[in-house]
Structure formats: C-alpha cells, structure tokens
Design a protein around this motif. Structure first.
Motif, short mmCIF file in Angstrom:
data_model
loop_
_atom_site.label_atom_id
_atom_site.label_comp_id
_atom_site.label_asym_id
_atom_site.label_seq_id
_atom_site.Cartn_x
_atom_site.Cartn_y
_atom_site.Cartn_z
N GLU A 148 0.87 -1.18 0.00
CA GLU A 148 0.00 0.00 0.00
C GLU A 148 0.91 1.22 0.00
O GLU A 148 2.12 1.08 0.17
CB GLU A 148 -0.91 0.00 1.24
CG GLU A 148 -1.93 -1.13 1.23
CD GLU A 148 -2.82 -1.09 2.47
OE1 GLU A 148 -3.16 0.02 2.93
OE2 GLU A 148 -3.16 -2.16 2.97
N PRO A 149 0.35 2.43 -0.15
CA PRO A 149 1.21 3.62 -0.20
C PRO A 149 2.14 3.78 1.00
O PRO A 149 3.20 4.36 0.89
CB PRO A 149 0.21 4.77 -0.27
CG PRO A 149 -1.00 4.19 -0.90
CD PRO A 149 -1.06 2.78 -0.40
N SER A 150 1.77 3.24 2.17
CA SER A 150 2.64 3.40 3.33
C SER A 150 2.86 2.08 4.06
O SER A 150 3.19 2.07 5.24
CB SER A 150 2.04 4.42 4.29
OG SER A 150 0.81 3.93 4.79
N LYS A 151 2.70 0.94 3.37
CA LYS A 151 2.88 -0.36 4.01
C LYS A 151 3.82 -1.23 3.19
O LYS A 151 3.78 -1.22 1.97
CB LYS A 151 1.55 -1.06 4.21
CG LYS A 151 0.67 -0.32 5.20
CD LYS A 151 -0.57 -1.05 5.55
CE LYS A 151 -1.36 -0.21 6.54
NZ LYS A 151 -2.62 -0.79 6.87
N VAL A 152 4.67 -1.98 3.91
CA VAL A 152 5.66 -2.85 3.28
C VAL A 152 5.51 -4.24 3.87
O VAL A 152 5.29 -4.41 5.07
CB VAL A 152 7.08 -2.31 3.55
CG1 VAL A 152 8.13 -3.25 3.01
CG2 VAL A 152 7.26 -0.92 2.95
N LEU A 153 5.65 -5.24 3.02
CA LEU A 153 5.57 -6.64 3.43
C LEU A 153 6.94 -7.26 3.27
O LEU A 153 7.58 -7.12 2.23
CB LEU A 153 4.56 -7.40 2.56
CG LEU A 153 4.47 -8.90 2.82
CD1 LEU A 153 3.68 -9.15 4.09
CD2 LEU A 153 3.80 -9.59 1.65
N VAL A 154 7.41 -7.94 4.33
CA VAL A 154 8.64 -8.73 4.27
C VAL A 154 8.21 -10.18 4.45
O VAL A 154 7.61 -10.53 5.47
CB VAL A 154 9.64 -8.31 5.38
CG1 VAL A 154 10.84 -9.23 5.39
CG2 VAL A 154 10.07 -6.87 5.18
N ALA A 155 8.49 -11.02 3.44
CA ALA A 155 8.03 -12.41 3.48
C ALA A 155 9.19 -13.36 3.23
O ALA A 155 10.00 -13.15 2.33
CB ALA A 155 6.94 -12.62 2.42
N PHE A 156 9.25 -14.41 4.04
CA PHE A 156 10.23 -15.48 3.85
C PHE A 156 9.51 -16.68 3.27
O PHE A 156 8.53 -17.16 3.83
CB PHE A 156 10.87 -15.84 5.19
CG PHE A 156 12.10 -15.04 5.48
CD1 PHE A 156 13.35 -15.57 5.28
CD2 PHE A 156 12.00 -13.74 5.94
CE1 PHE A 156 14.50 -14.84 5.53
CE2 PHE A 156 13.12 -12.99 6.19
CZ PHE A 156 14.38 -13.53 5.98
N LYS A 157 10.02 -17.19 2.16
CA LYS A 157 9.40 -18.32 1.46
C LYS A 157 9.69 -19.63 2.16
O LYS A 157 8.99 -20.60 1.97
CB LYS A 157 9.89 -18.36 0.02
CG LYS A 157 9.55 -17.11 -0.74
CD LYS A 157 10.22 -17.08 -2.09
CE LYS A 157 10.04 -15.70 -2.71
NZ LYS A 157 10.87 -15.50 -3.87
N GLU A 158 10.75 -19.66 2.96
CA GLU A 158 11.11 -20.86 3.72
C GLU A 158 11.63 -20.43 5.08
O GLU A 158 11.84 -19.23 5.33
CB GLU A 158 12.15 -21.68 2.95
CG GLU A 158 13.23 -20.85 2.30
CD GLU A 158 14.09 -21.66 1.34
OE1 GLU A 158 15.29 -21.75 1.64
OE2 GLU A 158 13.58 -22.16 0.33
N ALA A 159 11.84 -21.40 5.96
CA ALA A 159 12.30 -21.09 7.32
C ALA A 159 13.67 -20.41 7.28
O ALA A 159 14.57 -20.90 6.61
CB ALA A 159 12.37 -22.35 8.14
N PRO A 160 13.83 -19.29 7.99
CA PRO A 160 15.14 -18.63 8.02
C PRO A 160 16.14 -19.45 8.84
O PRO A 160 15.77 -20.19 9.74
CB PRO A 160 14.85 -17.29 8.68
CG PRO A 160 13.56 -17.45 9.40
CD PRO A 160 12.82 -18.55 8.73
#
Length: 189
Positions: free
Chosen positions: A32-44
């Motif tokens: 969104e204009p002021s939202k960011v998503l950080v996603a891990f596809k697998e376990a870190p």
C-alpha cells in the motif's frame, strides 16, 4: 537408452533445485502507499534483522525476528513522514535482501458520512465522527440551501430527512463539515 533418459531427467531436477536455492529466500514488497511486506518463502536460518532507514540513512526501525518457519510481516510506515525508505533484511551471515520504497501518508477521514434514498423525497443520513465534537449538516436542493443544523457529539448520527416539494428531487445533496476544516458533499445513489 532408458537409463540415459532417467539420468538426464534426474540431472534436470537437481539443476532446477540448485537454481531454486540460488533465489533469494526473502521478498520485500510495498503493498500500500505506506505499508511494506517482508516475506520469507522458507524457514530462516537463525534470527533475522529488518532495518528501515530514511533518506538521510538514519535508522527509523529495527526489528529482530526469530521464526522457525516461513512467515510474512507487514510494516506500517504511515506514522513516518512521506519519503524514500530503504528496507534491509539480514541474517547472521549478512545481507539477504534490500529494497527502496517511496511512501505517501494516507490520512483517515475525520468524518464518515453516507446518504440513502428511503422513498419519495425522503433521505437517511448516517454520520460517524471519530474526533469532531460537532458536525454541521446542510441540505441543498440543487444550489439552494434549504436546511442547516449543528449536531453535537455526532459519533453515531442516524437521521431521516423528509424534503417537502423539492424543486430538483434528483439534485438533493448533503454537506457535512466540522470546525476542524473537514468538508464532504454526499448525495443518494
């Protein structure tokens, strides 16, 4: 021949698996204009550190995440000034990914209002005010002001107005405003 084809097939799968593993395991995306998503596809592999830096390279947010499975986390930057922000994601071995986003602040309206036609020359006004202590409601028949009132404490105003003999029944509109400068025109749909 069958053994050669099987060996080529297995080699293709192994090559594909190595190519997949070279792909970065983290995705940084502005949702969104002021939202960011950080996603891990697998376990870190151990703790993850997310840093958000402003245009002057000043740290505005640091988040340490310890997860044992794939995950996604949203960051709301709406409280920060509009601008360019650098998002850096790193594990114990170093930088995994970084991205730059431009944010815009999304302000929430002070007053929510809606008008619904109830019948011939009858309209229902719904007003919900989050902060205003009083709301001014004005009703227009075309360009002519036909009614005005101040409603105090309008947290859940629900009122039905009957307009007698409107000159322009299809052009009845409501103006909702507050002392803080909020103004909205609403009409039935």
């Amino acid at each position: 021949m069958k053994k050669i084809m099987t060996m080529l097939f297995v080699a293709g799968i192994v090559t594909g698996a190595f190519a997949y593993n070279e792909e970065k395991p983290v995705e940084i995306r502005q949702t969104e204009p002021s939202k960011v998503l950080v996603a891990f596809k697998e376990a870190p592999q151990g703790p993850i550190v997310v840093k958000i830096m402003d245009e002057q390279n000043q740290l505005v947010l640091r988040d340490r995440i310890t997860k044992t499975e794939a995950f996604a986390k949203r960051y709301d930057l709406n409280a920060l000034p509009e601008g360019k922000y650098q998002i850096q994601v790193a594990d114990a071995f170093g930088n995994l990914s970084s991205s730059t986003v431009n944010t815009t602040v999304v302000s929430k309206p002070e007053v929510y209002s809606r008008v619904t036609a109830m019948g011939p020359n009858q309209f229902r006004l719904l007003v919900s005010s989050l902060e205003a202590k009083e709301v001014t409601v004005q009703i227009f028949d075309g360009n002519e002001l036909i009614h005005s009132e101040v409603v105090e404490n309008p947290q859940g105003l629900h009122k039905v107005y009957t307009i007698s003999k409107p000159a322009y029944p299809e052009a009845i509109s409501f103006k909702v405003s507050t002392a803080g400068g909020f103004t909205a025109y609403v009409a039935s749909k």
